[in-house]
Scaffold this motif. Structure first.
Motif, short mmCIF file in Angstrom:
data_model
loop_
_atom_site.label_atom_id
_atom_site.label_comp_id
_atom_site.label_asym_id
_atom_site.label_seq_id
_atom_site.Cartn_x
_atom_site.Cartn_y
_atom_site.Cartn_z
N HIS A 1 0.86 -1.29 -0.05
CA HIS A 1 -0.10 -0.15 0.20
C HIS A 1 0.77 1.27 -0.10
O HIS A 1 0.59 2.10 -0.70
N LEU A 2 2.03 1.26 0.76
CA LEU A 2 2.88 2.44 0.75
C LEU A 2 3.49 2.74 -0.36
O LEU A 2 3.75 4.03 -0.84
N HIS A 3 3.95 1.66 -1.13
CA HIS A 3 4.67 1.84 -2.43
C HIS A 3 3.51 2.32 -3.58
O HIS A 3 3.86 3.01 -4.45
N ARG A 4 2.38 1.78 -3.23
CA ARG A 4 1.20 2.27 -4.28
C ARG A 4 1.01 3.93 -4.07
O ARG A 4 0.87 4.49 -4.83
N ILE A 5 0.92 4.31 -2.70
CA ILE A 5 1.00 5.66 -2.59
C ILE A 5 2.17 6.51 -3.25
O ILE A 5 1.79 7.57 -3.64
N GLU A 6 3.31 5.80 -3.27
CA GLU A 6 4.52 6.58 -3.63
C GLU A 6 4.45 6.57 -4.95
O GLU A 6 5.18 7.47 -5.78
N GLY A 7 3.46 5.62 -5.61
CA GLY A 7 3.56 5.60 -7.27
C GLY A 7 4.42 4.66 -7.96
O GLY A 7 4.52 4.53 -9.11
N ASP A 8 5.28 3.74 -7.08
CA ASP A 8 6.00 2.92 -7.21
C ASP A 8 5.24 1.55 -7.38
O ASP A 8 5.18 0.67 -6.78
N LEU A 9 4.52 1.43 -8.72
CA LEU A 9 3.61 0.21 -8.71
C LEU A 9 4.44 -1.18 -8.86
O LEU A 9 3.82 -1.98 -8.58
N GLY A 10 5.36 -1.22 -9.49
CA GLY A 10 6.32 -2.32 -9.66
C GLY A 10 6.81 -2.84 -8.29
O GLY A 10 6.50 -4.23 -8.04
N ASN A 11 7.26 -1.99 -7.46
CA ASN A 11 7.70 -2.44 -6.01
C ASN A 11 6.24 -2.83 -5.49
O ASN A 11 6.25 -3.70 -4.49
N ALA A 12 5.23 -1.90 -5.59
CA ALA A 12 4.14 -2.42 -4.78
C ALA A 12 3.57 -3.87 -5.31
O ALA A 12 3.14 -4.47 -4.44
N SER A 13 3.54 -3.98 -6.55
CA SER A 13 3.12 -5.44 -7.15
C SER A 13 4.01 -6.42 -6.31
O SER A 13 3.35 -7.65 -6.01
N TYR A 14 5.55 -6.39 -6.06
CA TYR A 14 6.11 -7.30 -5.38
C TYR A 14 5.76 -7.53 -4.06
O TYR A 14 5.48 -8.66 -3.68
N TRP A 15 5.13 -6.46 -3.39
CA TRP A 15 4.98 -6.72 -1.93
C TRP A 15 3.70 -7.34 -1.83
O TRP A 15 3.19 -8.19 -0.73
N TYR A 16 2.65 -6.96 -2.93
CA TYR A 16 1.33 -7.71 -2.71
C TYR A 16 1.58 -9.05 -2.88
O TYR A 16 0.69 -9.79 -2.35
N ARG A 17 2.38 -9.66 -3.76
CA ARG A 17 2.68 -11.04 -4.06
C ARG A 17 3.23 -11.45 -2.70
O ARG A 17 2.84 -12.54 -2.28
N GLN A 18 4.16 -10.80 -2.04
CA GLN A 18 4.62 -11.43 -0.68
C GLN A 18 3.66 -11.46 0.37
O GLN A 18 3.64 -12.23 1.15
N ALA A 19 2.50 -10.26 0.28
CA ALA A 19 1.41 -10.64 1.20
C ALA A 19 0.29 -11.51 0.90
O ALA A 19 -0.49 -11.92 1.60
N GLY A 20 0.41 -11.98 -0.42
CA GLY A 20 -0.53 -13.05 -0.82
C GLY A 20 -2.06 -12.37 -1.23
O GLY A 20 -2.91 -12.81 -0.88
N GLN A 21 -1.80 -10.96 -1.60
CA GLN A 21 -3.03 -10.24 -1.70
C GLN A 21 -2.86 -9.68 -3.22
O GLN A 21 -1.84 -9.60 -3.96
N PRO A 22 -4.20 -9.61 -3.88
CA PRO A 22 -4.12 -9.28 -5.09
C PRO A 22 -3.90 -7.60 -5.21
O PRO A 22 -3.89 -6.99 -4.25
N VAL A 23 -3.21 -7.40 -6.40
CA VAL A 23 -2.86 -5.83 -6.62
C VAL A 23 -4.23 -4.88 -6.41
O VAL A 23 -5.23 -5.35 -7.19
#
Length: 98
Positions: free
Chosen positions: A57-79
């Protein structure tokens, strides 16, 4: 003790999150207060799936969607595709168990 979303939101009037909240919830609290750096520091040092979700969520706020996608995968959550405030409430509610 914070037990629901309304109480968590009310706690934002204070200077710090309640001492009994988990690190991911503390990260969300600081994010809501506009302190992205503090929120990020808290969740990057926590290796739980919940922290990864907040990290995304924080990287999504930042606008870094590639990094956000990585963390969604680590969380087991959909983007997330919804508004940031809607996602914040969804994550907060889930982590509070409500």
């Amino acid at each position: 003790m914070v037990v629901d979303l309304a109480q968590f939101k009310a706690s934002l009037a204070g200077d710090a999150p309640a001492s009994d909240v988990t690190p991911p919830l503390a990260g969300l609290w600081w994010a809501a207060k506009g302190d992205w750096d503090r929120a990020h520091k808290i969740v990057q040092d926590d290796d739980t799936r919940e922290a990864a979700w907040v990290h995304a969520h924080l990287h999504r706020i930042e606008g870094d969607l590639g990094n956000a996608s990585y963390w969604y995968r680590q969380a087991g959550q959909p983007v997330a595709k919804d508004a940031l405030d809607v996602e914040w409430e969804r994550i907060t509610s889930a982590l509070l168990g409500s």
